[in-house]
Scaffold this motif. Structure first.
Motif, short mmCIF file in Angstrom:
data_model
loop_
_atom_site.label_atom_id
_atom_site.label_comp_id
_atom_site.label_asym_id
_atom_site.label_seq_id
_atom_site.Cartn_x
_atom_site.Cartn_y
_atom_site.Cartn_z
N ALA A 57 -59.46 -81.55 6.17
CA ALA A 57 -58.26 -82.43 5.81
C ALA A 57 -58.04 -81.95 4.14
O ALA A 57 -57.08 -81.67 3.52
N VAL A 58 -59.08 -82.00 3.57
CA VAL A 58 -59.10 -81.83 1.89
C VAL A 58 -58.47 -80.49 1.69
O VAL A 58 -57.80 -80.26 0.71
N LEU A 59 -59.17 -79.22 2.52
CA LEU A 59 -58.36 -77.93 2.09
C LEU A 59 -57.06 -77.90 2.54
O LEU A 59 -55.98 -77.25 1.50
N PHE A 60 -56.53 -78.47 3.38
CA PHE A 60 -55.09 -78.66 3.91
C PHE A 60 -54.41 -79.40 2.79
O PHE A 60 -53.29 -78.71 2.47
N ALA A 61 -54.93 -80.38 2.55
CA ALA A 61 -54.16 -81.09 1.56
C ALA A 61 -53.92 -80.74 0.29
O ALA A 61 -53.03 -80.79 -0.53
N PHE A 62 -55.25 -79.92 -0.28
CA PHE A 62 -54.80 -79.53 -1.73
C PHE A 62 -53.80 -78.18 -1.81
O PHE A 62 -52.81 -78.43 -2.69
N VAL A 63 -53.78 -77.34 -1.00
CA VAL A 63 -52.45 -76.34 -0.51
C VAL A 63 -51.20 -77.35 -0.47
O VAL A 63 -50.40 -76.90 -1.26
N THR A 64 -51.17 -77.93 0.39
CA THR A 64 -49.92 -78.76 0.67
C THR A 64 -49.29 -79.59 -0.69
O THR A 64 -48.20 -79.78 -0.84
N ALA A 82 -58.76 -75.58 -12.41
CA ALA A 82 -58.42 -76.90 -12.95
C ALA A 82 -57.81 -78.14 -11.95
O ALA A 82 -57.91 -79.19 -12.46
N GLU A 83 -57.12 -77.59 -11.23
CA GLU A 83 -56.23 -78.66 -10.23
C GLU A 83 -57.51 -79.08 -9.11
O GLU A 83 -57.90 -80.05 -8.70
N PHE A 84 -57.96 -77.82 -8.56
CA PHE A 84 -58.97 -77.87 -7.40
C PHE A 84 -60.15 -78.92 -7.65
O PHE A 84 -60.31 -79.59 -6.91
N VAL A 85 -60.88 -78.70 -8.87
CA VAL A 85 -62.08 -79.36 -8.98
C VAL A 85 -61.87 -81.02 -9.25
O VAL A 85 -62.54 -81.53 -8.27
N CYS A 90 -61.68 -86.40 -6.62
CA CYS A 90 -60.89 -87.75 -6.31
C CYS A 90 -61.12 -87.69 -4.77
O CYS A 90 -61.32 -88.92 -4.08
N ARG A 91 -60.88 -86.63 -4.06
CA ARG A 91 -61.12 -86.73 -2.53
C ARG A 91 -62.47 -87.07 -2.03
O ARG A 91 -62.85 -87.69 -1.05
N VAL A 92 -63.64 -86.58 -2.84
CA VAL A 92 -65.16 -86.99 -2.64
C VAL A 92 -65.10 -88.30 -2.73
O VAL A 92 -65.72 -89.00 -1.84
N ALA A 93 -64.59 -89.09 -3.77
CA ALA A 93 -64.61 -90.56 -3.89
C ALA A 93 -63.84 -91.07 -2.81
O ALA A 93 -64.51 -92.13 -2.06
N THR A 94 -62.75 -90.73 -2.08
CA THR A 94 -62.10 -91.37 -1.24
C THR A 94 -62.94 -91.11 -0.02
O THR A 94 -62.97 -91.90 1.06
N GLY A 95 -63.33 -89.83 0.34
CA GLY A 95 -64.34 -89.40 1.31
C GLY A 95 -65.38 -90.47 1.43
O GLY A 95 -65.88 -90.82 2.67
N TRP A 135 -51.83 -89.25 -10.77
CA TRP A 135 -52.00 -89.58 -12.06
C TRP A 135 -53.29 -88.83 -12.58
O TRP A 135 -53.14 -88.76 -13.83
N LEU A 136 -54.10 -88.25 -11.73
CA LEU A 136 -55.18 -87.33 -12.43
C LEU A 136 -55.13 -85.95 -12.05
O LEU A 136 -55.72 -85.10 -12.91
N VAL A 137 -54.51 -85.36 -10.97
CA VAL A 137 -54.71 -84.18 -10.60
C VAL A 137 -53.46 -83.32 -11.20
O VAL A 137 -53.58 -82.46 -11.85
N PHE A 138 -52.31 -83.75 -10.56
CA PHE A 138 -50.97 -82.78 -10.68
C PHE A 138 -50.16 -83.28 -11.54
O PHE A 138 -48.84 -83.34 -11.36
N ARG A 139 -50.61 -84.10 -12.64
CA ARG A 139 -49.73 -84.81 -13.60
C ARG A 139 -49.02 -83.91 -14.24
O ARG A 139 -49.66 -82.70 -14.70
N LYS A 140 -47.68 -84.11 -14.68
CA LYS A 140 -46.93 -83.31 -15.39
C LYS A 140 -47.40 -83.21 -16.90
O LYS A 140 -46.93 -84.47 -17.37
N VAL A 141 -47.70 -82.28 -17.57
CA VAL A 141 -48.03 -82.48 -18.92
C VAL A 141 -46.82 -81.87 -19.69
O VAL A 141 -46.32 -80.58 -19.58
#
Length: 142
Positions: A57-64, A82-85, A90-95, A135-141
């Motif tokens: 699910a994490v691999l699928f979710a990252f791409v989508t 820089a986005e994947f890590v 975060c997914r490890v935390a929720t996992g 808020w942490l991964v794909f935030r627009k800078v």
């Protein structure tokens, strides 16, 4: 009051949240289907199946999430990394939350229907993952 409600609705119901919901449902299906295949089809212990279905699910979710939800189109290796890590962190935390909650409900509380537990935990994780991704991964800078 109507103007306030209109602003709240505009922030909550938009392209990003709708696409996150759609891909969140698909990610959840990847998780649930792979979990069911492992536990019912292959006889894998629910703990191992929880970890394996989480990884799929994490691999699928990252791409989508990257391409369709948060529209991060860069395929530059450094940018993707820089986005994947942080995404995976975060997914490890929720996992870990998912695994702990599953163990608490199935072993600790003695709930016999492990898939019902999976459904409840998935709903909570869906919300947490959106917050982390936005808020942490794909935030627009700017």
């Amino acid at each position: 009051m109507e103007q306030l409600w209109s602003r709240i609705r505009a922030r909550l119901v938009n392209r990003e949240t709708i696409s996150y919901f759609i891909f969140g449902v698909l990610t959840t299906l990847v998780d649930w289907v792979s979990y069911r295949i492992m536990t019912r089809g292959r006889g894998v212990d629910y703990r191992v199946a929880t970890a394996g279905s989480w990884a799929a699910a994490v691999l699928f979710a990252f791409v989508t999430n990257k391409l369709f939800v948060f529209e991060s189109r860069s395929l530059n290796a450094k940018k993707v990394w820089a986005e994947f890590v942080p995404f995976v962190a975060c997914r490890v935390a929720t996992g870990l939350f998912t695994l702990a909650a599953m163990i608490a409900m199935v072993d600790g509380m003695g709930i016999q229907e492990d898939f019902a537990c999976k459904v409840v935990v998935s709903g909570i994780s869906l919300v947490l993952n959106y917050v982390f991704s936005k808020w942490l991964v794909f935030r627009k800078v700017s």
